[in-house]
Design a protein around this motif. Sequence first.
Motif, short mmCIF file in Angstrom:
data_model
loop_
_atom_site.label_atom_id
_atom_site.label_comp_id
_atom_site.label_asym_id
_atom_site.label_seq_id
_atom_site.Cartn_x
_atom_site.Cartn_y
_atom_site.Cartn_z
N LEU A 133 0.83 -1.20 0.00
CA LEU A 133 0.00 0.00 0.00
C LEU A 133 0.87 1.26 0.00
O LEU A 133 0.62 2.21 -0.76
N ILE A 134 1.90 1.27 0.83
CA ILE A 134 2.81 2.43 0.92
C ILE A 134 3.55 2.63 -0.41
O ILE A 134 3.71 3.76 -0.89
N ASP A 135 4.00 1.52 -1.01
CA ASP A 135 4.69 1.62 -2.30
C ASP A 135 3.77 2.21 -3.36
O ASP A 135 4.20 3.02 -4.20
N SER A 136 2.52 1.79 -3.35
CA SER A 136 1.58 2.30 -4.33
C SER A 136 1.31 3.79 -4.11
O SER A 136 1.24 4.57 -5.06
N LEU A 137 1.20 4.20 -2.83
CA LEU A 137 1.02 5.62 -2.52
C LEU A 137 2.24 6.42 -2.97
O LEU A 137 2.12 7.53 -3.50
N THR A 138 3.42 5.85 -2.78
CA THR A 138 4.66 6.52 -3.17
C THR A 138 4.72 6.72 -4.69
O THR A 138 5.02 7.80 -5.19
N GLN A 139 4.44 5.63 -5.43
CA GLN A 139 4.51 5.71 -6.88
C GLN A 139 3.44 6.65 -7.45
O GLN A 139 3.68 7.33 -8.45
N SER A 140 2.30 6.68 -6.82
CA SER A 140 1.24 7.55 -7.30
C SER A 140 1.60 9.02 -7.15
O SER A 140 1.09 9.88 -7.88
N ALA A 141 2.51 9.32 -6.21
CA ALA A 141 2.91 10.70 -5.97
C ALA A 141 3.98 11.17 -6.93
O ALA A 141 4.27 12.37 -7.00
N GLN A 142 4.62 10.23 -7.66
CA GLN A 142 5.71 10.60 -8.55
C GLN A 142 5.16 11.09 -9.89
O GLN A 142 4.38 10.40 -10.54
N ALA A 143 5.61 12.25 -10.31
CA ALA A 143 5.19 12.80 -11.60
C ALA A 143 5.78 11.99 -12.74
O ALA A 143 6.92 11.52 -12.65
N GLY A 144 5.02 11.82 -13.78
CA GLY A 144 5.51 11.11 -14.95
C GLY A 144 5.51 9.61 -14.83
O GLY A 144 6.04 8.91 -15.69
N THR A 145 4.94 9.08 -13.76
CA THR A 145 4.86 7.62 -13.60
C THR A 145 3.42 7.18 -13.81
O THR A 145 2.48 7.98 -13.73
N ALA A 146 3.30 5.89 -14.06
CA ALA A 146 1.96 5.33 -14.29
C ALA A 146 1.20 5.11 -13.00
O ALA A 146 0.04 4.74 -13.01
N GLY A 147 1.86 5.35 -11.88
CA GLY A 147 1.20 5.13 -10.60
C GLY A 147 1.41 3.71 -10.12
O GLY A 147 1.85 2.84 -10.87
N GLY A 148 1.09 3.48 -8.84
CA GLY A 148 1.30 2.15 -8.27
C GLY A 148 0.12 1.24 -8.51
O GLY A 148 -0.80 1.53 -9.27
N ALA A 149 0.20 0.12 -7.82
CA ALA A 149 -0.87 -0.88 -7.94
C ALA A 149 -2.18 -0.32 -7.40
O ALA A 149 -2.19 0.52 -6.50
N SER A 150 -3.27 -0.78 -7.97
CA SER A 150 -4.58 -0.34 -7.50
C SER A 150 -4.95 -1.06 -6.21
O SER A 150 -4.34 -2.08 -5.85
N GLY A 151 -5.97 -0.55 -5.54
CA GLY A 151 -6.44 -1.22 -4.33
C GLY A 151 -6.92 -2.62 -4.61
O GLY A 151 -6.72 -3.55 -3.81
N GLN A 152 -7.53 -2.79 -5.78
CA GLN A 152 -8.01 -4.12 -6.15
C GLN A 152 -6.85 -5.08 -6.34
O GLN A 152 -6.92 -6.24 -5.92
N GLU A 153 -5.78 -4.61 -6.95
CA GLU A 153 -4.61 -5.47 -7.17
C GLU A 153 -3.93 -5.83 -5.86
O GLU A 153 -3.54 -6.98 -5.64
N ILE A 154 -3.80 -4.85 -4.94
CA ILE A 154 -3.16 -5.13 -3.65
C ILE A 154 -4.03 -6.06 -2.82
O ILE A 154 -3.56 -7.02 -2.21
N GLY A 155 -5.32 -5.79 -2.80
CA GLY A 155 -6.23 -6.57 -1.96
C GLY A 155 -6.45 -7.98 -2.42
O GLY A 155 -6.94 -8.82 -1.65
N SER A 156 -6.12 -8.27 -3.68
CA SER A 156 -6.27 -9.64 -4.18
C SER A 156 -4.91 -10.26 -4.50
O SER A 156 -4.85 -11.27 -5.19
#
Length: 382
Positions: free
Chosen positions: A55-78
Amino acid sequence: MSQPLSRVTVLLRERKDELLREWTSRLRNDPKIPQARELNEEDLRNSTPKLLDDLIDSLTQSAQAGTAGGASGQEIGSSDSAKLHVSHRLAQRYTLAEELRELGTLRSVIIELCAQERVILGGEEAQLVHSTLDEVMITTAVELERASSAELRRDVVLRELFIAVLGHDLRNPLAAIQFATASLLKREDVTAAVTRLVQRIAASNDRAARMVEDMLDMTRIRAHDGLPVDPKPVDLGSICEQVVMELESSHPEHTLRFNARGDAHGTWDPGRMGQLLSNLIGNAVDYSAPEEPVQVELRGEKKAVVLEVNNRGIPIPPELLPVIFDPFRRGEQRQEDLRRTKGLGLGLFIAKAIVDAHGGSIQVTSTQEEGTTFRVSLPRSS
């Protein structure tokens, strides 16, 4: 240049261990999750630290400009981590309610930590946190259903294997008793008292043998998704007449009225037809008073032969009618008639399986005014 991390991300990363300690402490003090008190800290945390890291990694990646973002909640939760955590809890005999309560506590600890530190959990960050935990809850329900279904199938297989083995092993001693009683009844030096005793033993042995055959038939029905039959040209009228005579002989206190009209020839398994008739007519005898005659009608129609068996016993309760052909079901009887009921409650279940195997239909109606009537329609060629 990378974007600075959000306060939520920093808080969860720096206070992860504290968050987990608070979570496990609440679980141990929750009376509605008794299993938690039996687990050590490592087992209680299980894969939850990895879930938080994801979850923290996904939050981190989502904050980075120019990135596709981290894993979704659905991906992490499953994810595998989520499934591993759920599997561990199921192995500890957690119920669905207990595991959902555990995940709800984790959600509360995260929200309260943010509130305590005056960190706003909102927007996409809140959506990611909540969707992750929601998806873990869904994964829990799916995995629990899968485990329950597998356990149920395993229990059914083991139970039916036990029935099949038991039924097969009982045949030999029952056959030995039948041979011994038949031999004794042929002897001329046996007293009348002994003869009566042997006759009772023989009758009880016949009943036990029928119960064994019923158990084996139930196993065959379950194993083959139906009952195997060997259809041959037969006269159903002759079989029905024979069954009625046998039941009259074994139940002299009852009156059976048999009426046959039309052509009753067709292609059916003769042994199974005898079993069907014996089950239905015998059931009518068991559930009727001696003073009330059992009506048996056989009627030949153009493409089918119809059998109707009526008795005037206590009506079948309306709520039981939809499940009357399920195994181990019984209708209501008078107290004085209970001792006469034979078998395991499989007769109607097997009767329906026989009818189904011949492509026919069976229905039942039951009222105080008309009594209980079982109606069977058998196509002449099955």
